[in-house]
Design a protein around this motif. Sequence first.
Motif, PDB file in Angstrom:
ATOM      1  N   SER A   1       0.669  -1.450   0.181  1.00 46.61           N
ATOM      2  CA  SER A   1      -0.165  -0.048  -0.281  1.00 46.61           C
ATOM      3  C   SER A   1       1.027   1.086  -0.131  1.00 46.61           C
ATOM      4  CB  SER A   1      -0.658   0.245   1.198  1.00 46.61           C
ATOM      5  OG  SER A   1      -0.237   0.261   2.540  1.00 46.61           O
ATOM      6  N   VAL A   2       2.321   1.336   0.228  1.00 49.95           N
ATOM      7  CA  VAL A   2       3.012   1.663   0.323  1.00 49.95           C
ATOM      8  C   VAL A   2       4.407   2.619  -0.458  1.00 49.95           C
ATOM      9  CG1 VAL A   2       2.330   3.220   2.765  1.00 49.95           C
ATOM     10  CG2 VAL A   2       4.416   1.300   2.084  1.00 49.95           C
ATOM     11  N   LYS A   3       4.237   1.265  -1.303  1.00 51.55           N
ATOM     12  CA  LYS A   3       5.557   1.279  -2.335  1.00 51.55           C
ATOM     13  C   LYS A   3       4.748   2.657  -3.416  1.00 51.55           C
ATOM     14  CE  LYS A   3       6.520  -3.901  -1.926  1.00 51.55           C
ATOM     15  NZ  LYS A   3       6.571  -5.032  -2.936  1.00 51.55           N
ATOM     16  N   GLY A   4       6.096   3.375  -3.347  1.00 49.87           N
ATOM     17  CA  GLY A   4       6.832   4.247  -4.506  1.00 49.87           C
ATOM     18  C   GLY A   4       5.976   5.262  -3.697  1.00 49.87           C
ATOM     19  N   ARG A   5       5.543   5.245  -2.350  1.00 50.79           N
ATOM     20  CA  ARG A   5       5.556   6.705  -1.833  1.00 50.79           C
ATOM     21  C   ARG A   5       6.062   6.942  -1.125  1.00 50.79           C
ATOM     22  NH1 ARG A   5       0.405   7.112   0.412  1.00 50.79           N
ATOM     23  NH2 ARG A   5      -0.153   4.883   1.165  1.00 50.79           N
ATOM     24  N   PHE A   6       6.686   5.695   0.483  1.00 49.51           N
ATOM     25  CA  PHE A   6       7.499   5.957   1.268  1.00 49.51           C
ATOM     26  C   PHE A   6       8.980   5.818   0.983  1.00 49.51           C
ATOM     27  CE2 PHE A   6       3.343   6.028   4.454  1.00 49.51           C
ATOM     28  CZ  PHE A   6       2.871   6.460   4.147  1.00 49.51           C
ATOM     29  N   THR A   7       9.358   6.401   1.865  1.00 54.70           N
ATOM     30  CA  THR A   7      11.095   6.016   1.975  1.00 54.70           C
ATOM     31  C   THR A   7      11.552   5.728   2.808  1.00 54.70           C
ATOM     32  OG1 THR A   7      11.358   6.663  -0.930  1.00 54.70           O
ATOM     33  CG2 THR A   7      13.218   6.369   1.069  1.00 54.70           C
ATOM     34  N   ILE A   8      11.894   4.403   3.470  1.00 50.19           N
ATOM     35  CA  ILE A   8      12.600   4.445   4.434  1.00 50.19           C
ATOM     36  C   ILE A   8      13.815   3.599   4.601  1.00 50.19           C
ATOM     37  CG2 ILE A   8      12.565   2.012   5.061  1.00 50.19           C
ATOM     38  CD1 ILE A   8      12.201   1.582   7.787  1.00 50.19           C
ATOM     39  N   SER A   9      15.018   4.922   5.452  1.00 45.12           N
ATOM     40  CA  SER A   9      16.110   4.906   5.925  1.00 45.12           C
ATOM     41  C   SER A   9      16.767   5.276   6.900  1.00 45.12           C
ATOM     42  CB  SER A   9      16.617   6.297   4.720  1.00 45.12           C
ATOM     43  OG  SER A   9      16.398   7.406   5.506  1.00 45.12           O
ATOM     44  N   ARG A  10      17.986   4.768   7.036  1.00 52.14           N
ATOM     45  CA  ARG A  10      18.869   4.761   8.367  1.00 52.14           C
ATOM     46  C   ARG A  10      19.806   5.538   8.461  1.00 52.14           C
ATOM     47  NH1 ARG A  10      19.117  -1.201   9.976  1.00 52.14           N
ATOM     48  NH2 ARG A  10      20.848   0.058  11.493  1.00 52.14           N
ATOM     49  N   ASP A  11      20.000   6.230   9.318  1.00 55.26           N
ATOM     50  CA  ASP A  11      21.707   6.701   9.649  1.00 55.26           C
ATOM     51  C   ASP A  11      22.141   6.003  10.969  1.00 55.26           C
ATOM     52  OD1 ASP A  11      23.594   8.502  11.161  1.00 55.26           O
ATOM     53  OD2 ASP A  11      22.990  10.246  10.601  1.00 55.26           O
ATOM     54  N   ASN A  12      23.313   5.553  10.511  1.00 53.91           N
ATOM     55  CA  ASN A  12      24.019   4.513  11.714  1.00 53.91           C
ATOM     56  C   ASN A  12      24.454   5.206  12.797  1.00 53.91           C
ATOM     57  OD1 ASN A  12      22.901   1.757  10.236  1.00 53.91           O
ATOM     58  ND2 ASN A  12      24.340   1.730   9.153  1.00 53.91           N
ATOM     59  N   ALA A  13      25.032   5.911  12.461  1.00 54.43           N
ATOM     60  CA  ALA A  13      25.947   6.565  12.840  1.00 54.43           C
ATOM     61  C   ALA A  13      25.418   7.612  13.972  1.00 54.43           C
ATOM     62  CB  ALA A  13      26.924   7.899  12.588  1.00 54.43           C
ATOM     63  N   LYS A  14      23.740   7.064  13.924  1.00 51.77           N
ATOM     64  CA  LYS A  14      22.816   8.635  14.813  1.00 51.77           C
ATOM     65  C   LYS A  14      21.791   7.445  15.550  1.00 51.77           C
ATOM     66  CE  LYS A  14      23.562  12.874  12.407  1.00 51.77           C
ATOM     67  NZ  LYS A  14      22.396  13.801  11.682  1.00 51.77           N
ATOM     68  N   ASN A  15      21.403   6.177  14.628  1.00 50.04           N
ATOM     69  CA  ASN A  15      20.684   5.569  15.344  1.00 50.04           C
ATOM     70  C   ASN A  15      19.553   5.982  15.472  1.00 50.04           C
ATOM     71  OD1 ASN A  15      22.458   3.730  16.080  1.00 50.04           O
ATOM     72  ND2 ASN A  15      23.262   4.193  18.276  1.00 50.04           N
ATOM     73  N   THR A  16      19.021   6.038  13.807  1.00 48.77           N
ATOM     74  CA  THR A  16      17.632   7.216  13.761  1.00 48.77           C
ATOM     75  C   THR A  16      17.742   6.254  12.630  1.00 48.77           C
ATOM     76  OG1 THR A  16      18.395   8.738  14.833  1.00 48.77           O
ATOM     77  CG2 THR A  16      17.127   9.309  13.558  1.00 48.77           C
ATOM     78  N   VAL A  17      16.228   6.041  12.432  1.00 44.98           N
ATOM     79  CA  VAL A  17      15.575   5.460  10.987  1.00 44.98           C
ATOM     80  C   VAL A  17      14.817   6.985  10.988  1.00 44.98           C
ATOM     81  CG1 VAL A  17      14.035   4.767  12.758  1.00 44.98           C
ATOM     82  CG2 VAL A  17      14.436   3.595  10.214  1.00 44.98           C
ATOM     83  N   TYR A  18      14.852   6.684   9.832  1.00 40.41           N
ATOM     84  CA  TYR A  18      13.490   7.615   8.668  1.00 40.41           C
ATOM     85  C   TYR A  18      12.499   6.880   8.084  1.00 40.41           C
ATOM     86  CZ  TYR A  18      17.504  11.219  10.759  1.00 40.41           C
ATOM     87  OH  TYR A  18      18.379  11.190  10.662  1.00 40.41           O
TER      88      TYR A  18
END
Length: 120
Positions: A62-79
């Motif tokens: 339902s979210v393919k093509g609209r949502f993008t997940i990413s991560r910053d390992n140095a900051k232990n953060t996910v977006y």
Amino acid sequence: QVQLVESGGGLVQAGGSLTLSCGASGNIFSIIRMAWYRQGPGKQRELVADINSGGSTNYADSVKGRFTISRDNAKNTVYLQMTSLKPEDTAIYSCNMYVMSVSAGWSDYWGQGTQVTVSS
């Protein structure tokens, strides 16, 4: 003790965009998986997207093509970057991480949840 803190939810019109973030703090050694889940009104919680330590991603249809997940390992953060939002995306969004910490070994942690409301 590991804690996850989310930010970025809010009210947006259909077709708009929002970016959620979730940062982990504590005695963290490694985070193997980061994910976003959501639970809409009267619905069961569902996986929106996840990303592993190697950067491989997985999305709900339902979210393919609209949502993008990413991560910053140095900051232990996910977006979670959300675009072309629809009213059916309205839900409480929660982040989830599978974490290796000094105190607890491998454990599953959840954020407090952030409300995303999409108006038509």
